[in-house]
Write an enzyme that holds these catalytic residues in place. Sequence first.
Site, PDB file in Angstrom:
ATOM      1  N   GLY A   1     -17.247  -6.153  -9.136  1.00  0.00           N
ATOM      2  CA  GLY A   1     -16.875  -6.333  -7.730  1.00  0.00           C
ATOM      3  C   GLY A   1     -17.173  -5.076  -6.906  1.00  0.00           C
ATOM      4  O   GLY A   1     -18.005  -4.245  -7.288  1.00  0.00           O
TER       5      GLY A   1
ATOM      6  N   LYS B   1     -13.327  -3.956   3.325  1.00  0.00           N
ATOM      7  CA  LYS B   1     -14.173  -2.750   3.245  1.00  0.00           C
ATOM      8  C   LYS B   1     -15.615  -3.000   3.699  1.00  0.00           C
ATOM      9  O   LYS B   1     -16.267  -2.099   4.214  1.00  0.00           O
ATOM     10  CB  LYS B   1     -14.159  -2.179   1.825  1.00  0.00           C
ATOM     11  CG  LYS B   1     -12.794  -1.593   1.446  1.00  0.00           C
ATOM     12  CD  LYS B   1     -12.824  -0.940   0.087  1.00  0.00           C
ATOM     13  CE  LYS B   1     -11.416  -0.567  -0.331  1.00  0.00           C
ATOM     14  NZ  LYS B   1     -11.366   0.152  -1.607  1.00  0.00           N
TER      15      LYS B   1
ATOM     16  N   SER C   1      -0.515   4.142   0.815  1.00  0.00           N
ATOM     17  CA  SER C   1      -1.183   5.119   1.692  1.00  0.00           C
ATOM     18  C   SER C   1      -0.259   5.698   2.772  1.00  0.00           C
ATOM     19  O   SER C   1      -0.289   6.912   2.999  1.00  0.00           O
ATOM     20  CB  SER C   1      -2.426   4.502   2.323  1.00  0.00           C
ATOM     21  OG  SER C   1      -3.387   4.290   1.327  1.00  0.00           O
TER      22      SER C   1
ATOM     23  N   SER D   1       0.816  -1.218   0.000  1.00  0.00           N
ATOM     24  CA  SER D   1       0.000   0.000   0.000  1.00  0.00           C
ATOM     25  C   SER D   1       0.848   1.266   0.000  1.00  0.00           C
ATOM     26  O   SER D   1       1.807   1.398   0.749  1.00  0.00           O
ATOM     27  CB  SER D   1      -0.910   0.023   1.228  1.00  0.00           C
ATOM     28  OG  SER D   1      -1.530   1.290   1.307  1.00  0.00           O
TER      29      SER D   1
ATOM     30  N   ASP E   1     -13.694   6.420  -2.144  1.00  0.00           N
ATOM     31  CA  ASP E   1     -13.222   5.818  -3.407  1.00  0.00           C
ATOM     32  C   ASP E   1     -13.928   6.410  -4.637  1.00  0.00           C
ATOM     33  O   ASP E   1     -13.281   6.756  -5.625  1.00  0.00           O
ATOM     34  CB  ASP E   1     -13.458   4.298  -3.404  1.00  0.00           C
ATOM     35  CG  ASP E   1     -12.377   3.557  -2.633  1.00  0.00           C
ATOM     36  OD1 ASP E   1     -11.238   4.069  -2.552  1.00  0.00           O
ATOM     37  OD2 ASP E   1     -12.662   2.466  -2.116  1.00  0.00           O
TER      38      ASP E   1
HETATM   39  P1  NDP Z   1     -13.293  -7.601  -6.388  1.00  0.00           P
HETATM   40  O1  NDP Z   1     -12.589  -8.848  -5.984  1.00  0.00           O
HETATM   41  O2  NDP Z   1     -14.454  -7.133  -5.590  1.00  0.00           O
HETATM   42  O3  NDP Z   1     -13.809  -7.795  -7.945  1.00  0.00           O
HETATM   43  C1  NDP Z   1     -12.978  -8.307  -8.936  1.00  0.00           C
HETATM   44  C2  NDP Z   1     -13.659  -8.253 -10.305  1.00  0.00           C
HETATM   45  O4  NDP Z   1     -12.665  -8.621 -11.274  1.00  0.00           O
HETATM   46  C3  NDP Z   1     -14.824  -9.227 -10.500  1.00  0.00           C
HETATM   47  O5  NDP Z   1     -15.815  -8.603 -11.271  1.00  0.00           O
HETATM   48  C4  NDP Z   1     -14.184 -10.403 -11.259  1.00  0.00           C
HETATM   49  O6  NDP Z   1     -15.090 -11.089 -12.123  1.00  0.00           O
HETATM   50  C5  NDP Z   1     -13.175  -9.661 -12.111  1.00  0.00           C
HETATM   51  N1  NDP Z   1     -12.038 -10.490 -12.544  1.00  0.00           N
HETATM   52  C6  NDP Z   1     -11.057 -11.023 -11.780  1.00  0.00           C
HETATM   53  N2  NDP Z   1     -10.164 -11.683 -12.549  1.00  0.00           N
HETATM   54  C7  NDP Z   1     -10.594 -11.559 -13.824  1.00  0.00           C
HETATM   55  C8  NDP Z   1     -10.094 -12.009 -15.082  1.00  0.00           C
HETATM   56  N3  NDP Z   1      -8.977 -12.725 -15.172  1.00  0.00           N
HETATM   57  N4  NDP Z   1     -10.777 -11.691 -16.207  1.00  0.00           N
HETATM   58  C9  NDP Z   1     -11.915 -10.956 -16.118  1.00  0.00           C
HETATM   59  N5  NDP Z   1     -12.449 -10.501 -14.969  1.00  0.00           N
HETATM   60  C10 NDP Z   1     -11.795 -10.798 -13.823  1.00  0.00           C
HETATM   61  O7  NDP Z   1     -12.159  -6.495  -6.497  1.00  0.00           O
HETATM   62  P2  NDP Z   1     -12.223  -4.911  -6.196  1.00  0.00           P
HETATM   63  O8  NDP Z   1     -13.397  -4.336  -6.905  1.00  0.00           O
HETATM   64  O9  NDP Z   1     -12.068  -4.655  -4.751  1.00  0.00           O
HETATM   65  O10 NDP Z   1     -10.862  -4.410  -6.901  1.00  0.00           O
HETATM   66  C11 NDP Z   1     -10.723  -4.509  -8.295  1.00  0.00           C
HETATM   67  C12 NDP Z   1      -9.429  -3.844  -8.754  1.00  0.00           C
HETATM   68  O11 NDP Z   1      -9.475  -2.430  -8.515  1.00  0.00           O
HETATM   69  C13 NDP Z   1      -8.183  -4.369  -8.048  1.00  0.00           C
HETATM   70  O12 NDP Z   1      -7.196  -4.566  -9.037  1.00  0.00           O
HETATM   71  C14 NDP Z   1      -7.793  -3.242  -7.112  1.00  0.00           C
HETATM   72  O13 NDP Z   1      -6.403  -3.207  -6.916  1.00  0.00           O
HETATM   73  C15 NDP Z   1      -8.277  -2.008  -7.866  1.00  0.00           C
HETATM   74  N6  NDP Z   1      -8.589  -0.851  -6.994  1.00  0.00           N
HETATM   75  C16 NDP Z   1      -7.904   0.306  -7.156  1.00  0.00           C
HETATM   76  C17 NDP Z   1      -8.184   1.427  -6.377  1.00  0.00           C
HETATM   77  C18 NDP Z   1      -7.418   2.688  -6.592  1.00  0.00           C
HETATM   78  O14 NDP Z   1      -7.466   3.565  -5.721  1.00  0.00           O
HETATM   79  N7  NDP Z   1      -6.732   2.854  -7.683  1.00  0.00           N
HETATM   80  C19 NDP Z   1      -9.231   1.401  -5.318  1.00  0.00           C
HETATM   81  C20 NDP Z   1      -9.913   0.132  -5.247  1.00  0.00           C
HETATM   82  C21 NDP Z   1      -9.578  -0.961  -6.043  1.00  0.00           C
HETATM   83  P3  NDP Z   1     -15.933 -12.407 -11.649  1.00  0.00           P
HETATM   84  O15 NDP Z   1     -17.195 -11.890 -11.030  1.00  0.00           O
HETATM   85  O16 NDP Z   1     -16.154 -13.146 -12.911  1.00  0.00           O
HETATM   86  O17 NDP Z   1     -15.059 -13.147 -10.666  1.00  0.00           O
END
Ligand code: NDP
Length: 264
Positions: A123, A64, A17, A15, A100
């Site tokens: 997600g 979260k 942060s 992180s 966020d």
């Molecule tokens: P979640 O675990 O809640 O959701 C992940 C999502 O990614 C799901 O929809 C999942 O689909 C999809 N997914 C995972 N692997 C694959 C793949 N190989 N191909 C296609 N779809 C895929 O994660 P978060 O929403 O918490 O975080 C998502 C991303 O956002 C992370 O990379 C995180 O680091 C980033 N992030 C960045 C922030 C920033 O400040 N820049 C803040 C918050 C998050 P399925 O439903 O099919 O499993």
Amino acid sequence: MGKLFSIFGNPVSHSRSPLMHNSVFKNLNYNACYARTLLQDGTKLKETFFALKLNGANVTVPHKEHAYEACDEVRGFAKKIGVVNTLINEKGKLIGYNTDADGFMYAINEFKNIRNILVLGAGGTAKALVQKFLEEGLHVSILNRSKERLAYFETLDVQCYTWNSFITEKYDLVVNTTSAGLKDENFPAPKKTIETILDNTRYVADAIYGKSTPFLQLAKEKQLTCKDGSDMLLGQGVLANELFCNFELDKKAIKKEMQKSFLY
Ligand code: NDP
């Protein structure tokens, strides 16, 4: 006495942060320090927060939703989505916020005339962004690998697609909120679909930061205006820092110091 803050997550070692917030505290002479805490069991968040005598905290993956449950009071947008990323100790009560989605809006401020958005992924991050886009009156479509996670979005005014049912429209902005490309070289959907999507958008944003994902790489090759997740991270951090410091510091100065920390 100085204030103490921390980030909770698992993993948490990556992180940025602590660097971001400590850069603000140090350079703007605010008497506070920001640490990191590896938290394995999300249900222990509240007792750990108070045992560490924290004034505030940020919460990252995968806690979260636990943070939302832990709060004595949840304010603003966090209430709507059930997801908390910022905690404040207000006279012994745990108050929860979510910065966020506003952080993301702040990050795309320079993208003009956004009306039609495609969100890749369904997600937690997608949840926050989609609700914010709807609040702003934008038209939203969502494309996800699995059908299960789309259930939440099917109750909203959102066009939902899986890879098989997807029909492309013209978009102003496409946002990748999947973790595809984070620790692998995958695209958020089959490459052919992504090609078509990128040929039909003006702007591209990726929530992933610290690396150029294959998705972002392809968008750059197509000479689209792109952004990785650094500005989103910066945006949520600036808004969290304002809450930590009770709005005593200048917002522009906070942003400047946080940006500097990205160079370390
Ligand atoms: P979640 O675990 O809640 O959701 C992940 C999502 O990614 C799901 O929809 C999942 O689909 C999809 N997914 C995972 N692997 C694959 C793949 N190989 N191909 C296609 N779809 C895929 O994660 P978060 O929403 O918490 O975080 C998502 C991303 O956002 C992370 O990379 C995180 O680091 C980033 N992030 C960045 C922030 C920033 O400040 N820049 C803040 C918050 C998050 P399925 O439903 O099919 O499993």
